[in-house]
Enzyme design. Structure first.
Site, PDB file in Angstrom:
ATOM      1  N   GLU A   1      60.224  62.294 102.590  1.00 53.53           N
ATOM      2  CA  GLU A   1      59.336  62.426 104.137  1.00 53.53           C
ATOM      3  C   GLU A   1      59.206  63.892 103.705  1.00 53.53           C
ATOM      4  O   GLU A   1      58.420  64.211 104.031  1.00 53.53           O
ATOM      5  CB  GLU A   1      60.861  61.785 104.734  1.00 53.53           C
ATOM      6  CG  GLU A   1      60.653  60.325 104.515  1.00 53.53           C
ATOM      7  CD  GLU A   1      61.797  59.902 106.110  1.00 53.53           C
ATOM      8  OE1 GLU A   1      63.063  60.492 105.742  1.00 53.53           O
ATOM      9  OE2 GLU A   1      61.698  59.582 106.619  1.00 53.53           O
TER      10      GLU A   1
ATOM     11  N   ASN B   1      60.139  69.649 110.799  1.00 55.22           N
ATOM     12  CA  ASN B   1      61.197  68.259 111.855  1.00 55.22           C
ATOM     13  C   ASN B   1      61.256  69.026 112.991  1.00 55.22           C
ATOM     14  O   ASN B   1      62.652  69.346 113.198  1.00 55.22           O
ATOM     15  CB  ASN B   1      62.116  67.504 111.661  1.00 55.22           C
ATOM     16  CG  ASN B   1      62.456  66.469 112.001  1.00 55.22           C
ATOM     17  OD1 ASN B   1      62.025  65.632 113.050  1.00 55.22           O
ATOM     18  ND2 ASN B   1      63.017  65.690 111.405  1.00 55.22           N
TER      19      ASN B   1
ATOM     20  N   HIS C   1      59.521  54.764 110.188  1.00 53.89           N
ATOM     21  CA  HIS C   1      60.126  55.026 109.163  1.00 53.89           C
ATOM     22  C   HIS C   1      59.121  55.108 108.743  1.00 53.89           C
ATOM     23  O   HIS C   1      58.683  54.931 106.904  1.00 53.89           O
ATOM     24  CB  HIS C   1      61.220  54.713 108.738  1.00 53.89           C
ATOM     25  CG  HIS C   1      62.667  54.731 109.642  1.00 53.89           C
ATOM     26  ND1 HIS C   1      63.015  53.452 109.684  1.00 53.89           N
ATOM     27  CD2 HIS C   1      63.138  55.212 109.736  1.00 53.89           C
ATOM     28  CE1 HIS C   1      63.982  53.176 109.817  1.00 53.89           C
ATOM     29  NE2 HIS C   1      64.258  55.245 110.624  1.00 53.89           N
TER      30      HIS C   1
ATOM     31  N   ARG D   1      56.352  66.986 110.903  1.00 57.91           N
ATOM     32  CA  ARG D   1      56.580  65.053 111.725  1.00 57.91           C
ATOM     33  C   ARG D   1      56.717  64.816 112.742  1.00 57.91           C
ATOM     34  O   ARG D   1      57.336  65.624 114.072  1.00 57.91           O
ATOM     35  CB  ARG D   1      57.971  65.230 110.688  1.00 57.91           C
ATOM     36  CG  ARG D   1      58.607  63.358 110.865  1.00 57.91           C
ATOM     37  CD  ARG D   1      59.840  63.215 111.234  1.00 57.91           C
ATOM     38  NE  ARG D   1      60.253  62.431 111.108  1.00 57.91           N
ATOM     39  CZ  ARG D   1      61.608  61.409 111.557  1.00 57.91           C
ATOM     40  NH1 ARG D   1      62.618  62.447 111.818  1.00 57.91           N
ATOM     41  NH2 ARG D   1      61.562  60.338 112.339  1.00 57.91           N
TER      42      ARG D   1
ATOM     43  N   ARG E   1      72.558  50.555 116.622  1.00 56.86           N
ATOM     44  CA  ARG E   1      71.732  49.616 116.630  1.00 56.86           C
ATOM     45  C   ARG E   1      71.658  48.155 116.093  1.00 56.86           C
ATOM     46  O   ARG E   1      72.294  48.224 115.901  1.00 56.86           O
ATOM     47  CB  ARG E   1      70.516  50.227 117.003  1.00 56.86           C
ATOM     48  CG  ARG E   1      70.162  51.535 117.100  1.00 56.86           C
ATOM     49  CD  ARG E   1      68.411  52.365 117.289  1.00 56.86           C
ATOM     50  NE  ARG E   1      68.279  53.414 117.186  1.00 56.86           N
ATOM     51  CZ  ARG E   1      67.841  53.761 116.215  1.00 56.86           C
ATOM     52  NH1 ARG E   1      67.153  53.111 115.299  1.00 56.86           N
ATOM     53  NH2 ARG E   1      67.659  55.740 116.173  1.00 56.86           N
TER      54      ARG E   1
END
Ligand code: ADP
Length: 382
Positions: free
Chosen positions: A371, A7, A177, A88, A236
């Site tokens: 992941e 990643n 996600h 990723r 957020r």
């Protein structure tokens, strides 16, 4: 066979090396401050954690050091033992509905989509190019956070804005996600022993999203075009009235970095600090948590109706796996659906298990996400 799951960020490179198909983790770690001063890397290998300060002018050097560490730690004898590298990618737009080989065409499409995820997609390309240079014989793949959500119907992914925005600029919901929602929904189906299931998967970390998954396919998700839609997150705001007057720059800063749990509480974006504030009677922490839980419950309720019922609710990611009180409050608010939390079973962090009573109308599970493993599995199958 060894597969690396990587990643790449603009100044970082996270990696996990798997032996496949056994899925054993051989090495994991992160290179930080690439291209800036005081760069360093940390590695977990052979049960030890190592931190080294080295100069990291670019991602290529980081990969070269990674290979050297793999050899020094006797995980590989030659470079050719690394058969695959899975990268990723945050934004795959409407081009990618699955993991593909990182050929020229794929990379140019990722570049084209950078307008939708400027920081992430460009950094990922730097990572792909560096990995290709250092490991030219390994199969390089690209694994998209958006791919799992490509099965949504237009009615679900369109915004009620002028249709030309969609035609000309690709303005629509792409979700986020996806790799995590895919991983936990596959694992949930394994536990239930069948694939014809209706699942609601709650990835609640610092960033957060909920998906409705029918027969292994995503039918709805709470994230939108950008990662600021749906749930209230650490900093957020999630869903809100789009006509609040602000310049794009102000919106970016205020709504992404100064909102969510942080904005309401004025204390922190971290749910552990909110829990602590609640214990001390902080009114704004109490309000932040009430709003946070309410939004999650609203999405679960909405997806319960959309799916026409639900075979299991899954909690994953930082908050979903670790916050005992958040899970309990969510499940208690779903009592009208016959859902009953098992307080003793729920009193756990980061462990796969059922957290509802046997007579609960819908079971809820904690499934720690992975992941990196999902990326390695996809890469291995290609
Ligand atoms: P990211 O979206 O950055 O990948 P994570 O999934 O790692 O985030 O989630 C990080 C968040 O998980 C933290 O900000 C914190 O709110 C929450 N968290 C981690 N551990 C705990 C805990 N023990 N109790 C409550 N919340 C926790």
């Amino acid at each position: 066979m060894i597969i690396l799951s990587v990643n790449a960020g603009s100044s970082s490179l996270k990696f996990t090396g798997f032996e496949m198909p056994s899925e054993d983790v051989l090495i994991s770690g992160v290179f930080e401050r690439i291209g800036i001063d005081n760069s360093f890397y940390t590695i977990k290998v052979n049960g030890e954690k190592i931190k080294k300060e080295v100069e990291l002018p670019n991602h290529k050097v980081a990969f070269e050091i990674l290979i050297k560490e793999l050899m020094d730690n006797k995980i590989v004898e030659s470079l050719d033992e690394i058969k695959g590298v899975g990268h990723r990618i945050v934004q795959g737009g409407a081009y990618f509905d699955k993991t593909v080989i990182a050929d020229e065409d794929a990379v140019s499409k990722i570049d084209e989509l950078a307008s939708l995820a400027p920081l992430h997609n460009h950094a990922a390309i730097v990572g792909i190019n560096a990995a290709k240079e250092v490991m030219p014989n390994a199969v390089q793949t690209v694994v998209f956070d958006t791919a799992f959500h490509q099965t949504m119907a237009p009615c679900e992914y369109m915004y009620a804005v002028p249709y030309a925005w969609y035609k000309e600029y690709g303005i629509r919901k792409y979700g986020a996600h996806g790799t995590s929602h895919k991983y936990v929904s596959q694992r949930m189906n394994e536990i239930l022993g069948r694939n014809d299931t209706k699942l609601i998967t709650c990835h609640i970390g610092n960033g957060a999203s909920i998906s409705a998954v029918k027969d292994g396919k995503c039918v709805a998700t709470s994230m939108g075009l950008t990662p600021n839609a749906g749930l209230i997150m650490g900093s957020r705001c999630g869903d809100m009235d789009a006509t609040v007057g602000m310049t794009p720059k102000e919106m970016d800063i205020v709504l992404n970095k100064q909102s969510g749990l942080l904005g309401i509480s004025g204390v922190s974006s971290d749910s552990r600090d909110i829990e602590e504030g609640i214990k001390n009677g902080n009114e704004r922490c109490i309000l932040a948590q009430e709003m946070y839980v309410k939004r999650i419950v609203e999405y679960i309720a909405k997806y319960y109706v959309l799916l026409g019922g639900c075979d299991a609710i899954v909690f994953t990611a930082g908050v979903g796996e670790n916050s005992i009180s958040t899970r309990k409050e969510i499940l208690n608010k779903l009592a009208v659906l016959g859902i009953k939390v098992d307080e003793e079973a729920n009193n756990v962090r980061g462990e796969e298990r059922k957290i509802t009573t046997d007579d609960s109308a819908v079971p809820a599970y904690i499934i720690p996400t992975n992941e990196e493993l999902m990326i390695a599995k996809d890469t291995y199958s290609l």
